[in-house]
Motif scaffolding. Structure first.
Motif, PDB file in Angstrom:
ATOM      1  N   ILE A 201       0.864  -1.181   0.000  1.00  0.00           N
ATOM      2  CA  ILE A 201       0.000   0.000   0.000  1.00  0.00           C
ATOM      3  C   ILE A 201       0.897   1.225   0.000  1.00  0.00           C
ATOM      4  CG2 ILE A 201      -1.753   1.274   1.284  1.00  0.00           C
ATOM      5  CD1 ILE A 201      -2.715  -1.390   2.434  1.00  0.00           C
ATOM      6  N   ARG A 202       0.763   2.043  -1.005  1.00  0.00           N
ATOM      7  CA  ARG A 202       1.608   3.235  -1.135  1.00  0.00           C
ATOM      8  C   ARG A 202       1.338   4.208   0.017  1.00  0.00           C
ATOM      9  NH1 ARG A 202       0.065   5.855  -6.500  1.00  0.00           N
ATOM     10  NH2 ARG A 202      -1.994   5.242  -5.708  1.00  0.00           N
ATOM     11  N   GLY A 203       2.397   4.681   0.627  1.00  0.00           N
ATOM     12  CA  GLY A 203       2.267   5.655   1.702  1.00  0.00           C
ATOM     13  C   GLY A 203       2.004   5.039   3.056  1.00  0.00           C
ATOM     14  N   LEU A 204       2.146   3.717   3.159  1.00  0.00           N
ATOM     15  CA  LEU A 204       1.879   3.030   4.432  1.00  0.00           C
ATOM     16  C   LEU A 204       2.935   1.963   4.680  1.00  0.00           C
ATOM     17  CD1 LEU A 204      -0.104   2.493   6.855  1.00  0.00           C
ATOM     18  CD2 LEU A 204      -1.102   0.679   5.417  1.00  0.00           C
ATOM     19  N   ALA A 205       3.455   1.941   5.888  1.00  0.00           N
ATOM     20  CA  ALA A 205       4.285   0.830   6.363  1.00  0.00           C
ATOM     21  C   ALA A 205       3.498   0.123   7.461  1.00  0.00           C
ATOM     22  CB  ALA A 205       5.622   1.335   6.896  1.00  0.00           C
ATOM     23  N   HIS A 206       3.554  -1.187   7.498  1.00  0.00           N
ATOM     24  CA  HIS A 206       2.751  -1.902   8.490  1.00  0.00           C
ATOM     25  C   HIS A 206       3.424  -3.192   8.928  1.00  0.00           C
ATOM     26  CE1 HIS A 206       1.529  -3.738   4.642  1.00  0.00           C
ATOM     27  NE2 HIS A 206       1.279  -4.825   5.356  1.00  0.00           N
ATOM     28  N   ALA A 207       3.017  -3.694  10.088  1.00  0.00           N
ATOM     29  CA  ALA A 207       3.488  -4.972  10.628  1.00  0.00           C
ATOM     30  C   ALA A 207       2.342  -5.592  11.414  1.00  0.00           C
ATOM     31  CB  ALA A 207       4.709  -4.773  11.523  1.00  0.00           C
ATOM     32  N   VAL A 208       2.241  -6.906  11.345  1.00  0.00           N
ATOM     33  CA  VAL A 208       1.093  -7.611  11.944  1.00  0.00           C
ATOM     34  C   VAL A 208       1.560  -8.832  12.718  1.00  0.00           C
ATOM     35  CG1 VAL A 208      -1.082  -8.791  11.486  1.00  0.00           C
ATOM     36  CG2 VAL A 208      -0.398  -6.870  10.041  1.00  0.00           C
ATOM     37  N   HIS A 209       0.955  -9.029  13.883  1.00  0.00           N
ATOM     38  CA  HIS A 209       1.098 -10.280  14.643  1.00  0.00           C
ATOM     39  C   HIS A 209      -0.303 -10.855  14.818  1.00  0.00           C
ATOM     40  CE1 HIS A 209       2.242 -13.234  17.662  1.00  0.00           C
ATOM     41  NE2 HIS A 209       1.315 -12.737  18.467  1.00  0.00           N
ATOM     42  N   TRP A 210      -0.528 -12.056  14.303  1.00  0.00           N
ATOM     43  CA  TRP A 210      -1.835 -12.745  14.413  1.00  0.00           C
ATOM     44  C   TRP A 210      -1.569 -14.149  14.912  1.00  0.00           C
ATOM     45  CZ3 TRP A 210      -4.075 -16.978  11.678  1.00  0.00           C
ATOM     46  CH2 TRP A 210      -5.448 -17.136  11.845  1.00  0.00           C
ATOM     47  N   GLN A 211      -2.024 -14.456  16.124  1.00  0.00           N
ATOM     48  CA  GLN A 211      -1.725 -15.756  16.713  1.00  0.00           C
ATOM     49  C   GLN A 211      -2.978 -16.343  17.385  1.00  0.00           C
ATOM     50  OE1 GLN A 211       1.115 -17.911  16.790  1.00  0.00           O
ATOM     51  NE2 GLN A 211      -0.658 -19.129  17.414  1.00  0.00           N
ATOM     52  N   PRO A 212      -3.565 -17.397  16.781  1.00  0.00           N
ATOM     53  CA  PRO A 212      -4.704 -18.059  17.427  1.00  0.00           C
ATOM     54  C   PRO A 212      -4.282 -18.755  18.720  1.00  0.00           C
ATOM     55  CG  PRO A 212      -4.531 -18.652  15.090  1.00  0.00           C
ATOM     56  CD  PRO A 212      -3.258 -17.970  15.465  1.00  0.00           C
ATOM     57  N   ALA A 213      -5.189 -18.818  19.676  1.00  0.00           N
ATOM     58  CA  ALA A 213      -4.946 -19.601  20.885  1.00  0.00           C
ATOM     59  C   ALA A 213      -5.085 -21.087  20.574  1.00  0.00           C
ATOM     60  CB  ALA A 213      -5.936 -19.203  21.985  1.00  0.00           C
ATOM     61  N   GLU A 214      -5.917 -21.405  19.589  1.00  0.00           N
ATOM     62  CA  GLU A 214      -6.090 -22.772  19.125  1.00  0.00           C
ATOM     63  C   GLU A 214      -5.808 -22.781  17.623  1.00  0.00           C
ATOM     64  OE1 GLU A 214      -9.896 -24.232  20.353  1.00  0.00           O
ATOM     65  OE2 GLU A 214      -9.655 -23.514  22.401  1.00  0.00           O
ATOM     66  N   THR A 215      -6.158 -23.889  16.955  1.00  0.00           N
ATOM     67  CA  THR A 215      -5.855 -23.991  15.533  1.00  0.00           C
ATOM     68  C   THR A 215      -6.565 -22.916  14.731  1.00  0.00           C
ATOM     69  OG1 THR A 215      -5.585 -26.370  15.791  1.00  0.00           O
ATOM     70  CG2 THR A 215      -5.820 -25.555  13.558  1.00  0.00           C
ATOM     71  N   ALA A 216      -7.844 -22.709  15.014  1.00  0.00           N
ATOM     72  CA  ALA A 216      -8.620 -21.670  14.346  1.00  0.00           C
ATOM     73  C   ALA A 216      -8.869 -20.532  15.328  1.00  0.00           C
ATOM     74  CB  ALA A 216      -9.942 -22.239  13.838  1.00  0.00           C
ATOM     75  N   ALA A 217      -9.107 -19.324  14.790  1.00  0.00           N
ATOM     76  CA  ALA A 217      -9.166 -18.143  15.650  1.00  0.00           C
ATOM     77  C   ALA A 217     -10.466 -17.377  15.494  1.00  0.00           C
ATOM     78  CB  ALA A 217      -7.993 -17.202  15.330  1.00  0.00           C
ATOM     79  N   GLY A 218     -10.836 -16.679  16.573  1.00  0.00           N
ATOM     80  CA  GLY A 218     -11.954 -15.750  16.519  1.00  0.00           C
ATOM     81  C   GLY A 218     -11.505 -14.337  16.190  1.00  0.00           C
ATOM     82  N   ASP A 219     -10.184 -14.122  16.119  1.00  0.00           N
ATOM     83  CA  ASP A 219      -9.659 -12.816  15.693  1.00  0.00           C
ATOM     84  C   ASP A 219      -9.632 -12.766  14.168  1.00  0.00           C
ATOM     85  OD1 ASP A 219      -9.274 -12.172  18.314  1.00  0.00           O
ATOM     86  OD2 ASP A 219      -7.119 -11.821  18.169  1.00  0.00           O
TER      87      ASP A 219
END
Length: 429
Positions: A201-219
């Motif tokens: 995305i032009r004009g944006l720097a980003h970083a993400v952490h996504w970690q389910p507590a189980e195999t599938a996530a509600g996040d």
């Protein structure tokens, strides 16, 4: 067969590793040395009136199978039902009986099914405080069981059945667990496919952490450029319009993941314009999030839209932890329009809030699994600690995310929390 000591026969039986189709054969072999030649039937009495039964398995005196014991609980096929005078005489009372079959009973269906038996012993098999099955010992010779010690047979037959059932139950649980795990893994794979694949995305720097507590996530989160949906007055100076949506379904695991997938599917049908902003998307998703049945989940959400030509961030908060806005070493908590979660009131309407931003500003979005993560003594990570790390952390999304995750993992003692955890760091360039 040779007469083996009882402990040796029990050791052989406890090593049973077959399936239900061979279980009755194993019990028959175990008891054969202690009794005159006999056929052995497994009958199911669960969910039928007293005196009736269904034939679930039958082995003759030569250990030949006549009725395969492949569905002992009658769940997959309709087992033969017997309801005659002989079945009633043997099975009505929940007690062991030794009977000789009368002449008038010889032609009854139950006697014929038991290989024209003339002598019978019925032994109830006790499991989990109930009797679902009986073992019926049958012989074509009258008085064949006259010298059998009934009480000893009851104990030994129940012990044999228990030793056989334990590995069968364990295997069934393991197979069911494997089946469910495969189903959840499949759902998790689908969910991961819905997550953005490090979009440019032009004009944006980003970083993400996504970690389910189980195999599938509600996040759930999505990050996308929206310049192709820009209004007519937008002037492209080399930076994209972009939007991010972060949502957290109540609970976690497969059920929560299904709700997150549905939320994503609803959002993808939204055709609102830029002026509606993230509040329009949330209002639309909420209306369609309701089904004809009462939902058992709600979700919190934080939606953000950025217009680079206006240097303006528009956001909406639906019961979610507040947006954090870092400028220099100061972190502003943007919770001006905190509102109810999605899935509470069908016709609720959310509203947008606008803030001005500058180059270098950072926006941090997170789910409550971050601030509610606890250490060994039960102390939560907390919003104050999170804000402190953000305020004094590196001025680069990737490095700041690394600092945040290091602090979080150290606090909770693991890279995986007891709840789903998501962190998004967005920097305006």
């Amino acid at each position: 067969m040779d007469h083996l000591p009882i402990i040796d026969r029990l050791l052989q039986l406890s090593a049973f590793d077959g399936d239900s189709a061979t279980a009755l054969l194993a019990v028959h072999a175990h008891l054969l040395s202690e009794l005159p030649p006999f056929a052995l039937a497994l009958v199911l009495v669960r969910d039928v009136p007293a005196g009736q039964c269904r034939l679930a398995g039958l082995v003759d005196s030569a250990s030949r199978e006549h009725v395969a014991n492949v569905d002992p609980y009658g769940q997959q096929a309709q087992l033969p039902l017997f309801d005659d005078a002989l079945s009633h005489r043997l099975l009505t009372a929940q007690t062991t009986l030794r009977i000789d079959v009368g002449d008038e009973e010889q032609s009854l269906p139950f006697a014929r099914a038991l290989l024209d038996a003339c002598a019978l012993i019925g032994v109830p098999i006790v499991r989990s405080g109930a009797v679902d099955h009986w073992l019926v010992f049958a012989s074509p010779a009258r008085c064949a069981f006259a010298d059998v010690a009934i009480d000893a047979l009851v104990l030994e037959a129940n012990l044999a059945a228990s030793l056989i059932l334990q590995p069968l139950t364990t295997r069934a649980l393991r197979d069911e667990s494997t089946r469910q795990r495969k189903a959840i893994d499949g759902l998790a794979d689908v969910q991961r496919l819905l997550l953005p694949d490090n979009p440019t995305i032009r004009g944006l720097a980003h970083a993400v952490h996504w970690q389910p507590a189980e195999t599938a996530a509600g996040d759930y989160y999505d990050l996308m450029a929206l310049t192709h949906h820009a209004p007519a007055e937008f002037v492209d100076h080399g930076a994209d319009i972009w939007a991010v949506m972060l949502a957290d379904v109540s609970g976690h695991g497969a059920a929560a993941a299904m709700e997150a997938v549905q939320f994503d599917a609803i959002l993808r049908t939204y055709e609102g314009n830029e002026e509606s902003g993230p509040a329009g998307a949330i209002t639309y998703a909420n209306r369609h999030f309701f089904s004809r049945r009462t939902r058992h989940h709600f979700l919190t959400a934080l939606g953000v839209l950025y217009r680079p030509d206006l240097r303006r961030v528009t956001y909406v908060n639906a019961g979610h932890p507040p947006l954090l806005h870092r400028r220099g070493d100061t972190v502003h908590v943007r919770d001006h329009n905190g509102d109810i979660p999605v899935g509470i009131l069908r016709e609720h309407v959310w509203s947008n809030t606008h803030i001005d931003v500058e180059s270098g500003d950072m926006l941090v979005l997170y789910t409550d699994g971050i601030v509610e993560a606890r250490d060994a003594t039960g102390v939560p990570f907390g919003a104050a600690r999170l804000i402190g790390v953000i305020a004094h952390g590196p001025n680069d999304p990737a490095f700041l995310l690394e600092s945040l995750c290091a602090a979080l993992f150290s606090h909770q003692g693991s890279t995986i929390g007891v709840d789903d955890q998501t962190l998004l760091i967005l920097q305006i360039l």
